[in-house]
Each structure stands twice: as C-alpha cells, then as structure tokens.
Scaffold this motif. Structure first.
Motif, PDB file in Angstrom:
ATOM      1  N   MET A 134       3.087  -6.797  -7.992  1.00 54.07           N
ATOM      2  CA  MET A 134       4.046  -7.397  -7.536  1.00 54.07           C
ATOM      3  C   MET A 134       4.998  -6.484  -6.664  1.00 54.07           C
ATOM      4  O   MET A 134       5.407  -6.730  -5.486  1.00 54.07           O
ATOM      5  N   VAL A 135       5.398  -5.244  -7.357  1.00 54.11           N
ATOM      6  CA  VAL A 135       6.057  -4.248  -6.636  1.00 54.11           C
ATOM      7  C   VAL A 135       5.454  -3.895  -5.203  1.00 54.11           C
ATOM      8  O   VAL A 135       5.860  -3.669  -4.128  1.00 54.11           O
ATOM      9  N   ILE A 136       3.895  -3.673  -5.358  1.00 55.65           N
ATOM     10  CA  ILE A 136       3.007  -3.239  -4.463  1.00 55.65           C
ATOM     11  C   ILE A 136       3.299  -4.227  -2.976  1.00 55.65           C
ATOM     12  O   ILE A 136       3.220  -3.759  -1.946  1.00 55.65           O
ATOM     13  N   GLN A 137       3.697  -5.325  -3.423  1.00 53.87           N
ATOM     14  CA  GLN A 137       3.976  -6.457  -2.196  1.00 53.87           C
ATOM     15  C   GLN A 137       5.189  -6.064  -1.412  1.00 53.87           C
ATOM     16  O   GLN A 137       5.236  -6.628  -0.158  1.00 53.87           O
ATOM     17  N   ARG A 138       5.874  -5.407  -1.982  1.00 51.92           N
ATOM     18  CA  ARG A 138       7.104  -5.177  -1.180  1.00 51.92           C
ATOM     19  C   ARG A 138       6.908  -3.346  -0.819  1.00 51.92           C
ATOM     20  O   ARG A 138       8.196  -2.874  -0.604  1.00 51.92           O
ATOM     21  N   ALA A 139       5.823  -2.811  -0.910  1.00 51.71           N
ATOM     22  CA  ALA A 139       5.885  -1.559  -0.477  1.00 51.71           C
ATOM     23  C   ALA A 139       6.259  -1.284   0.803  1.00 51.71           C
ATOM     24  O   ALA A 139       5.866  -2.041   1.877  1.00 51.71           O
ATOM     25  N   GLY A 140       7.277  -0.460   1.012  1.00 51.10           N
ATOM     26  CA  GLY A 140       7.692  -0.025   2.513  1.00 51.10           C
ATOM     27  C   GLY A 140       8.739  -0.915   2.798  1.00 51.10           C
ATOM     28  O   GLY A 140       9.382  -0.745   4.002  1.00 51.10           O
ATOM     29  N   PRO A 194     -18.312 -10.027  11.375  1.00 53.50           N
ATOM     30  CA  PRO A 194     -19.075 -11.354  10.692  1.00 53.50           C
ATOM     31  C   PRO A 194     -18.087 -12.250   9.823  1.00 53.50           C
ATOM     32  O   PRO A 194     -18.228 -13.425   9.834  1.00 53.50           O
ATOM     33  N   GLY A 195     -17.096 -11.812   9.191  1.00 59.20           N
ATOM     34  CA  GLY A 195     -15.983 -12.519   8.452  1.00 59.20           C
ATOM     35  C   GLY A 195     -14.978 -13.128   9.114  1.00 59.20           C
ATOM     36  O   GLY A 195     -14.251 -13.586   8.283  1.00 59.20           O
ATOM     37  N   LYS A 196     -14.906 -12.834  10.156  1.00 57.23           N
ATOM     38  CA  LYS A 196     -13.704 -13.210  11.041  1.00 57.23           C
ATOM     39  C   LYS A 196     -13.582 -14.692  10.953  1.00 57.23           C
ATOM     40  O   LYS A 196     -14.330 -15.493  11.154  1.00 57.23           O
ATOM     41  N   ASP A 197     -12.379 -15.201  10.484  1.00 53.35           N
ATOM     42  CA  ASP A 197     -11.984 -16.615  10.153  1.00 53.35           C
ATOM     43  C   ASP A 197     -12.601 -17.080   8.872  1.00 53.35           C
ATOM     44  O   ASP A 197     -12.489 -18.489   8.581  1.00 53.35           O
ATOM     45  N   LEU A 198     -13.272 -16.306   8.186  1.00 47.18           N
ATOM     46  CA  LEU A 198     -14.141 -16.732   6.959  1.00 47.18           C
ATOM     47  C   LEU A 198     -13.236 -16.160   5.716  1.00 47.18           C
ATOM     48  O   LEU A 198     -13.111 -16.861   4.756  1.00 47.18           O
ATOM     49  N   VAL A 199     -12.744 -14.981   6.022  1.00 44.40           N
ATOM     50  CA  VAL A 199     -12.194 -14.252   4.925  1.00 44.40           C
ATOM     51  C   VAL A 199     -10.549 -13.911   5.199  1.00 44.40           C
ATOM     52  O   VAL A 199     -10.313 -13.697   6.517  1.00 44.40           O
ATOM     53  N   GLU A 200      -9.677 -13.764   4.388  1.00 44.44           N
ATOM     54  CA  GLU A 200      -8.333 -13.412   4.712  1.00 44.44           C
ATOM     55  C   GLU A 200      -8.025 -11.993   4.731  1.00 44.44           C
ATOM     56  O   GLU A 200      -9.081 -11.173   3.990  1.00 44.44           O
ATOM     57  N   MET A 201      -7.099 -11.300   5.286  1.00 41.38           N
ATOM     58  CA  MET A 201      -6.627  -9.958   5.127  1.00 41.38           C
ATOM     59  C   MET A 201      -6.296  -9.684   3.744  1.00 41.38           C
ATOM     60  O   MET A 201      -5.638 -10.378   3.163  1.00 41.38           O
ATOM     61  N   PRO A 202      -6.849  -8.865   3.091  1.00 40.04           N
ATOM     62  CA  PRO A 202      -6.400  -8.448   1.708  1.00 40.04           C
ATOM     63  C   PRO A 202      -4.916  -8.412   1.561  1.00 40.04           C
ATOM     64  O   PRO A 202      -4.314  -7.928   2.493  1.00 40.04           O
ATOM     65  N   LYS A 203      -4.397  -8.535   0.603  1.00 42.93           N
ATOM     66  CA  LYS A 203      -2.907  -8.908   0.226  1.00 42.93           C
ATOM     67  C   LYS A 203      -2.201  -7.328   0.091  1.00 42.93           C
ATOM     68  O   LYS A 203      -1.029  -7.354   0.394  1.00 42.93           O
ATOM     69  N   ASN A 204      -2.971  -6.339  -0.046  1.00 48.41           N
ATOM     70  CA  ASN A 204      -2.123  -5.152   0.075  1.00 48.41           C
ATOM     71  C   ASN A 204      -2.646  -4.566   1.342  1.00 48.41           C
ATOM     72  O   ASN A 204      -2.514  -3.213   1.230  1.00 48.41           O
ATOM     73  N   TRP A 205      -2.873  -5.048   2.290  1.00 51.31           N
ATOM     74  CA  TRP A 205      -3.006  -4.669   3.761  1.00 51.31           C
ATOM     75  C   TRP A 205      -1.880  -5.203   4.262  1.00 51.31           C
ATOM     76  O   TRP A 205      -1.175  -6.322   3.890  1.00 51.31           O
ATOM     77  N   PHE A 206      -1.421  -4.493   5.264  1.00 56.36           N
ATOM     78  CA  PHE A 206      -0.246  -4.808   6.090  1.00 56.36           C
ATOM     79  C   PHE A 206      -0.653  -4.447   7.537  1.00 56.36           C
ATOM     80  O   PHE A 206      -0.940  -3.260   7.885  1.00 56.36           O
TER      81      PHE A 206
END
Length: 588
Positions: free
Chosen positions: A325-331, A430-442
């Motif tokens: 949870m803390v990592i979701q507010r990183a930065g 290939p995964g565009k519009d099929l998968v989401e950006m990982p939650k720990n990416w920004f």
C-alpha cells in the motif's frame, strides 16, 4: 531473457584490494561509500570478529569490508593501509582507500561463499548496501547497521521456545523475534507513513492506513484472550472496529466476507496516539505471557504455541501488505525507510547487467510426487494426550494440514521470471489493450517509472527485476508466449529443487527493500539461485481439501476465501504480496 555478459576487474594487483588512489578519473565519489575500509582474510571472518571490527572502525554506522578468499592472502602494502590485530586474527585498516564503482562486477549473492558472508552479516545486525568483486579473489561489502535485521532461519529455529534436540524444527517465535518484527512494523507505520496519509486509502478496495495500525495489536489481543482467557485490553471497543479487514471481490466490490464496521468520518476514528498506547499495552501483555512460560507459571501448550505462531506470522504478512500500500504512494507523500541507505541505483544497474544469463533457457522438471502441507491439525491441540506435545513441532494454518501427495507430470520451466523490461514490450505491443499497466508502474511525460519505497525510479533501472502485476495479465502474457502459469505443486517442486532461500543468500528478510534480478539457472551452481525476492502466482485456486480442520482461533481465515476468486501464491520472500510475477511453465 536478456543476454548479459560479465565484465572483468581492471585491477592489476594480486591478493590485495585495488586502491586506485592515484587514478581519480576512474573513481566515483559516492555518498554511500564509507570512510573506513577493513581488509581481512576470509578464514578470519567470524561473527565475533566482524562485530568487533564494526564497533571499532565504522563511521556513521557504515564500514567497508574487503574479504580476501585466496589461499595465502597478502595484506596490502604499508602506507595507505595500517596493519592491526585481534586476539585471533590480523587485519588492515585504511581511510584512504577509494573503490571504483564504474566497472564493478556483481558477486552472485547465492554463491555458497557469498551466502555464508551474508549469513554472518545478518547475525551481526548488518546488511550489505553494495558489494563488488575486486582484483584477485577479493570481495568488497559496504556494510551498514540499520534499525533492524532479520536473522537467518537456522538462528531462529535453534532458539525456538521448544526446539527439537537436533535443532532442525520448531517455529514458535522467541521474544527476540517479536522485537525485530515490531521494529520493522513501527518503522513502516510510524516513520514511512506521514500523519496526513493515515486517513488515506492507497488502495481503494482496502481500509485506510490507520486501520491496519490498530488491527495488528487488536488481532494479537483477541487471540491471546481466546487462547489463555482474560479481558480485552483497554480501550475494549477496539475489538469492534479493528478485528478484521476487508477483502472484496475485485469484480464485485460489494461482495465481501464478514468484516469490522469502521467509522465513516475521520474525526470518529481513534487518534494515532491512542492506538500506540493500546499497542504498548498489548505488547506488554504478550511479554507477560512469555515471562509466565519462562518461569513455569504457565505451561506451554499447543494452543498457546499456535497462537504465538499465528499472531507473529499475521503481523509479518501485514508488514508486506502494508508496504504494498505504501508503495502506491511512492514519490507522492510516503517516506523512505529511515536508517536504510538509499540504494546506489546507477552503480547497481551496471552491476546487474553483469549477472550471467542462464546456462540454458529452461529446465525439465518432474515427473515427481510432491507433498503439500504437513501433519498439524489444530483439532488435536486440546486433546489431553497431545496438548503439551510442542517440542520440535512446526505449527501452521488450517489450510496447511494434513499433508497430501500430488503427482506432478514432467514440464519445462524457464529459469527466471518475466522482467519489467519484457512485460513492457508486451504491454506496448502484442498486449496493448489486453493487459493493464502494472500497479507499481507510473507514467509521466518522461516515460515509465517503477514505484519503490525510496521513490520513483526509471524503468531502465528496474528492467531486469521480476515484473509485479496481476494474475489475469500474467496469464495472458503466458498464453501469448505459448506457456501457462504453474500449478501450486509444480511451482513448489521447482522451488524445492532450485531455490536457495534466506540461508542461501536470496533477497529476503529485507536484505533489499526492492526486488533484484533473479540468478537461477547458472551451471556453476547446478541451477540453484534466487527468483529475485518476490511471491509467485499459481493457477491453483485456494480451496478446501480432504481432512482440513477449520481454525477456531481465527475463524474464517481460510474458509471465507474458498470462492474460486483467490489463487494460491507461493513465496520465498519478504517483499510483496498483491501483484505478483509470472513463473513461466510449459507442458510436455
């Protein structure tokens, strides 16, 4: 996987450190580098020696340690290095040594020699910020003394309240283990989460941060009372609001198991000061229980032992989930862990590029029969014949008992997990519009960054880390690559064969606060290594099995989640819990 090559050291000296004192152009001034360096023969490295050296020569809780592994180590020439001695060994000390990091190689931490050194570091309460191989047979470790270090498993097992005579089993935590766990929990909750974020929800489908700070001592207080009796610790109403968190279905957030009814308005929640006072009272209650057991005032029973194991592991799990949870507010508001040096990212990423690629793309595993679980039914705890049988026992959770044999057919597994870099290519292509950006990416105008407890870092730095993302998206990736996610038994078999764990130098127990590239699959170590310090998804649903006795200490712990909405995850780490990396397997 990426093809990587090792670079060699530029040192021309044999059997002694490369000082490079006269070549400042090849030496980088780094704030994490220590003032003092100690040179020591590997045969002289021991826990007492290391502790004494650090106490003598560390400056600002940091020291460089150069370990020479050659059969006949030659101490550095006099001048910059001063020879000193301990009762059992000699060593040299320098405050003028300068280490080059621009071409530093990464020692394989799971090499048995390196692993043994990290083992001693942990016992001494130290951690390595940065390690590099030097000329000849030398390894440099930049050591620091952080606010806590988790000791190796063999240490905790041997000190368990009821170890076997062989010291190879038993997992009842000692008070010392509780204190290390409390140090990590308090650091995260009280120093990494600013007051203004306590009433925020980094993840919408979870409670606000403040809830979990109250939940941990409440859970401990409730299970102690259930196990040995006694009233709730004041304030008693904490049992009403902090007993149990929420875990709604992602597809249907309104569907959720029974959970505590929490205040709706921020001002109706107890203050953090009130929660800390409650926490201290509950911890004091636990200490009294340990004192009663030590003095013989209370007999250590299976029921008490299981309570201690469950509450200790429960708090450890919440360390991981709260960190996620803390990592979701990183930065964006959260703070890095105080007392732990910010990783030298630029130097580390150069080192990670030197980690050899696997000797082969993958490995055939099986066929084999895997035993999942162990014989440890909570239903036996209050049996008159068994209630005090605790010596050498390993206590677990209801879903871990009884043992069951699972046949695993032959399958092919890639040695290393899918990386951020590999998944980014898929996500953009290939995964565009099929998968989401990982939650720990920004993503911002500068590109993709990865969230860490130390803030946002460019994805290029974390390109070879295992990717942390959702089960569904990793299943789609596996299908695209012609593979699939493993079953629980398949993954367990693979890890039992090739994972070296904490004792073997893996990235667990907060050796790092972030994943690192995996290093499995090297022929020199028979494929054994580490997955980088992460949990791994499996295709197996979390479900009931024959003979399972639901827990009465923590009712609903497993059974509430036998709903086909939860997958089994397998871990060797102390890193993350929620979005996990793929382990690619291929059926034969």
């Amino acid at each position: 996987m990426h093809s990587q090559t090792s670079s060699s050291s530029e040192s021309s000296r044999s059997g002694s450190p490369d000082t490079r004192a006269t070549t400042p152009s090849s030496t980088l001034e780094k704030s994490y580098l220590p003032q003092n360096y100690v040179y020591l023969a590997s045969t002289a490295l021991s826990l007492p020696t290391l502790s004494t050296l650090f106490d003598r020569h560390a400056s600002s809780d940091r020291m460089g340690l150069i370990i020479d592994h050659s059969p006949n180590p030659a101490f550095p020439a006099q001048g910059e290095w001063v020879k000193e001695s301990l009762p059992a060994s000699e060593y040299s000390i320098s405050s003028a040594y300068m280490v080059s990091t621009s071409s530093a190689n990464c020692p394989i931490s799971t090499d048995p020699v390196q692993a043994s050194q990290h083992h001693i570091f942990s016992l001494a309460g130290l951690r390595s910020i940065f390690s590099t191989t030097l000329a000849g047979s030398c390894t440099l470790h930049v050591l620091e003394k952080p606010s806590f270090v988790f000791p190796p498993l063999s240490h905790t097992v041997s000190r368990s309240l009821a170890p076997s005579t062989e010291g190879t089993s038993g997992n009842i935590p000692t008070l010392e283990e509780w204190q290390v766990l409390w140090a990590s929990w308090d650091l995260i909750t009280l120093q990494m989460i600013p007051r203004e974020l306590l009433h925020q929800k980094p993840i919408d489908l979870r409670h606000k941060c403040l809830f979990y700070i109250g939940h941990i001592p409440t859970f401990l207080d409730m299970l102690i009372s259930k196990s040995i009796g006694g009233e709730a610790t004041e304030p008693k109403y904490f049992w009403d609001i902090f007993e149990r968190g929420i875990d709604p279905h992602v597809d249907d957030p309104d569907h959720c198991h029974n959970h505590s009814e929490v205040p709706e308005k921020d001002e109706d929640w107890p203050t953090i000061e009130t929660i800390i006072l409650f926490r201290d009272r509950v911890r004091a209650r636990l200490r009294r229980l340990y004192d009663d057991i030590a003095t013989g005032k209370r007999v250590l029973t299976r029921n008490i032992a299981r309570t201690l194991v469950m509450t200790h592991e429960h708090e450890g799990w919440h360390v991981e989930t709260l960190l996620y949870m803390v990592i979701q507010r990183a930065g964006f508001g959260t703070l890095p862990p105080a007392g732990f040096t910010v990783p030298p990212w630029e130097d580390l990423v150069r080192q990670w590029a030197s980690i050899p690629a696997p000797s082969t793309p993958g490995v055939l595993v099986g066929p084999a029969t895997v035993i999942l679980g162990h014989q440890d039914s909570e239903g036996d705890d209050k049996s008159p014949e068994l209630s005090e049988d605790v010596v050498g026992r390993t206590f677990g959770w209801d879903n871990e008992s009884p043992p069951r044999a699972v046949h695993v057919g032959q399958f092919k597994a890639e040695w290393r997990l899918v990386t951020n870099g590999e998944f980014e290519v898929f996500w953009r292509g290939p995964g565009k519009d099929l998968v989401e950006m990982p939650k720990n990416w920004f993503e911002d105008e500068a590109g993709i960054k990865v969230r860490t407890v130390f803030g946002l870092i460019p994805i290029d730095i974390a390109a070879n880390w295992p990717v942390l993302t959702s089960y569904d998206d990793l299943a789609r990736y596996a299908e695209y690559k012609g593979g699939r996610l493993p079953t629980e038994a398949e993954l367990r078999l693979f890890l039992d064969l090739y994972d070296v764990g904490h004792e073997g130098g893996a990235n667990v127990g907060f050796r790092h606060w972030h994943p690192i590239p995996g290093n499995m699959g090297l022929e020199a170590y028979s494929g054994k290594g580490s997955n980088g310090g992460v949990w791994e998804w499996t295709s197996t649903h979390f479900d009931n099995h024959e003979g399972m006795v639901p827990t009465q200490l923590f009712t609903g712990y497993s059974t509430d989640f036998f709903d086909t909405k939860h997958q089994v995850v397998v871990s060797i780490s102390s890193s993350f819990w929620f979005d996990l990396p793929i382990f690619k397997t291929y059926s034969l």
